[in-house]
Design a protein around this motif. Structure first.
Motif, short mmCIF file in Angstrom:
data_model
loop_
_atom_site.label_atom_id
_atom_site.label_comp_id
_atom_site.label_asym_id
_atom_site.label_seq_id
_atom_site.Cartn_x
_atom_site.Cartn_y
_atom_site.Cartn_z
N PHE A 5 0.84 -1.19 0.00
CA PHE A 5 0.00 0.00 0.00
C PHE A 5 0.88 1.25 0.00
N GLN A 6 0.49 2.23 -0.79
CA GLN A 6 1.22 3.48 -0.87
C GLN A 6 0.43 4.59 -0.17
N ASP A 7 1.01 5.14 0.90
CA ASP A 7 0.36 6.25 1.59
C ASP A 7 0.84 7.54 0.93
N TYR A 8 0.07 8.02 -0.03
CA TYR A 8 0.49 9.19 -0.80
C TYR A 8 0.52 10.46 0.05
N TYR A 9 -0.36 10.55 1.04
CA TYR A 9 -0.34 11.71 1.92
C TYR A 9 0.96 11.75 2.73
N GLU A 10 1.38 10.59 3.20
CA GLU A 10 2.63 10.51 3.95
C GLU A 10 3.82 10.84 3.06
N GLN A 53 8.51 8.29 -6.32
CA GLN A 53 7.44 8.18 -5.32
C GLN A 53 6.69 9.50 -5.18
N ILE A 54 7.44 10.59 -5.20
CA ILE A 54 6.83 11.92 -5.07
C ILE A 54 5.92 12.21 -6.26
N ASN A 55 6.40 11.90 -7.46
CA ASN A 55 5.60 12.13 -8.66
C ASN A 55 4.34 11.27 -8.68
N GLU A 56 4.48 10.03 -8.22
CA GLU A 56 3.31 9.15 -8.19
C GLU A 56 2.27 9.68 -7.20
N ALA A 57 2.74 10.13 -6.03
CA ALA A 57 1.82 10.66 -5.03
C ALA A 57 1.09 11.89 -5.57
N TYR A 58 1.83 12.74 -6.28
CA TYR A 58 1.20 13.96 -6.81
C TYR A 58 0.28 13.64 -7.98
N GLU A 59 0.59 12.60 -8.75
CA GLU A 59 -0.28 12.19 -9.84
C GLU A 59 -1.66 11.82 -9.32
N VAL A 60 -1.69 11.24 -8.12
CA VAL A 60 -2.97 10.84 -7.53
C VAL A 60 -3.62 11.99 -6.77
N LEU A 61 -2.90 12.60 -5.84
CA LEU A 61 -3.50 13.62 -4.98
C LEU A 61 -3.71 14.94 -5.71
N GLY A 62 -2.99 15.16 -6.79
CA GLY A 62 -3.18 16.39 -7.55
C GLY A 62 -4.29 16.30 -8.57
N ASP A 63 -4.92 15.13 -8.70
CA ASP A 63 -6.03 14.92 -9.63
C ASP A 63 -7.28 14.61 -8.80
N GLN A 64 -8.31 15.41 -8.92
CA GLN A 64 -9.49 15.29 -8.06
C GLN A 64 -10.14 13.92 -8.17
#
Length: 331
Positions: A5-10, A53-64
């Motif tokens: 599991f990837q915790d994108y917020y973390e 990892q940073i780009n993946e997290a932003y790909e998810v959290l930066g897209d509504q």
């Protein structure tokens, strides 16, 4: 299939109720910190992995839409915990056979979104299709000496400029993976020298605008502006108080007692100042109009009096001080 599991917020260091602006700010800060070009050796390899990892997290959290789907998994998952999608999870469509797909993202991402992430800078690419956008305004500090601020003129400064990566065109994505030239950030930093015109009498806290020297415009748009906020460097002679200045003059005891003429520095050159008889230590003498420019006229300069005893006295001087002490007895 079980994946981590990837915790994108973390990953981005934000809370689950973070705003879009907070997420974007956190992403940009981390992208600069972990840019592979800023690291070498083993640290560079770590930075390359971290930026993915940073780009993946932003790909998810930066897209509504992606963020909404991700949030439906709930807040009880921990980073690295084994994640196996349940077939009865309502509202979800999980993808199989795409783990480790060409998007360069994790297996966890591919299971949730089918490897459909594309460029980690997808939002920028979509924005470009709406037409060129103006770049962001940037603010930096410009330190000036008191003389530079008073007289004005020109000053050369070094700037770090963020430019679109020529290899990937700012997408951060090249072929089947992240762009090696920019580490997936879509840009690179270079230095340049520019000449700044400083208006005479500029004050601390003022801003100088340099048009077109700010952030690069997405999609070929115009650059933003650079604003330089003036900061006065500490001065060895003057203390600045608004538009007034203060400097010190050290007198010998006889100069303070009998009065004298002394030379005092000003921004316009040295001037002769009369010291009145009986001047005490701590007294301030005012030089009208010798301060910094203001809307009407100029401020004042104040001369702070200090009194000092000479390090060494001749025998004759000692005798005179003894005679003076006798005369002052009982006074």
């Amino acid at each position: 299939m079980a994946v981590a599991f990837q915790d994108y917020y973390e990953t981005l260091g934000v809370s689950r109720n973070a705003t879009e602006k907070e997420i974007k700010t956190a992403y940009r800060k981390l992208a600069r910190q972990w840019h592979p070009d800023l690291h070498s050796g083993e640290d560079k390899e770590q930075a390359e992995e971290k930026i993915k990892q940073i780009n993946e997290a932003y790909e998810v959290l930066g897209d509504q839409e992606k963020r909404a789907k991700y949030d439906r998994l709930g807040a009880n998952w921990r980073a690295g915990q084994e994640f196996t999608p349940s077939p009865d999870m309502e509202g979800f469509r999980f993808y199989t056979g795409g783990a480790g797909a060409e998007g360069g993202f994790s297996d966890f991402f591919d299971i949730l979104f089918g490897g459909a992430g594309g460029s980690p800078f997808g939002r920028s690419a979509r924005g470009a299709r709406r037409g060129p956008l103006r770049g962001q305004d940037v603010e930096s500090r410009l330190e000036l000496t008191l003389e530079e601020a008073y007289r004005g003129g020109e000053k050369n400064i070094q700037l770090s400029v963020r430019e679109t990566c020529p290899a990937c065109g700012g997408t951060g994505y090249d072929g089947n993976g992240f762009c090696n030239r920019c580490g997936g950030t879509g840009g690179r930093t270079s230095g340049k020298t520019i000449t700044v015109k400083i208006p005479p009498g500029i004050q601390e806290g003022s801003r100088i605008r340099l048009k077109g020297q700010g952030g690069e415009g997405p999609g070929g748009g115009p650059r933003g502006d650079l604003f330089l906020k003036v900061k006065l460097a500490p001065h060895p002679v003057y203390r600045v108080d608004g538009q007034d200045l203060e400097t010190e003059v050290t007198l010998r005891p006889e100069q303070a007692a009998l009065g004298d003429q002394v030379t005092v520095p000003t921004l316009d050159g040295a001037v002769s100042v009369k010291i009145p008889q009986g001047t005490r230590a701590g007294r301030r003498l005012r030089l009208r109009g010798k301060g910094l420019p203001r809307k009407e006229g100029r401020g004042d300069q104040y001369v702070l009096i200090k009194i000092d005893i000479p390090d060494s006295l001749s025998e004759k001087e000692r005798e005179l001080y003894r005679q003076l002490a006798e005369l002052r007895k009982g006074v």
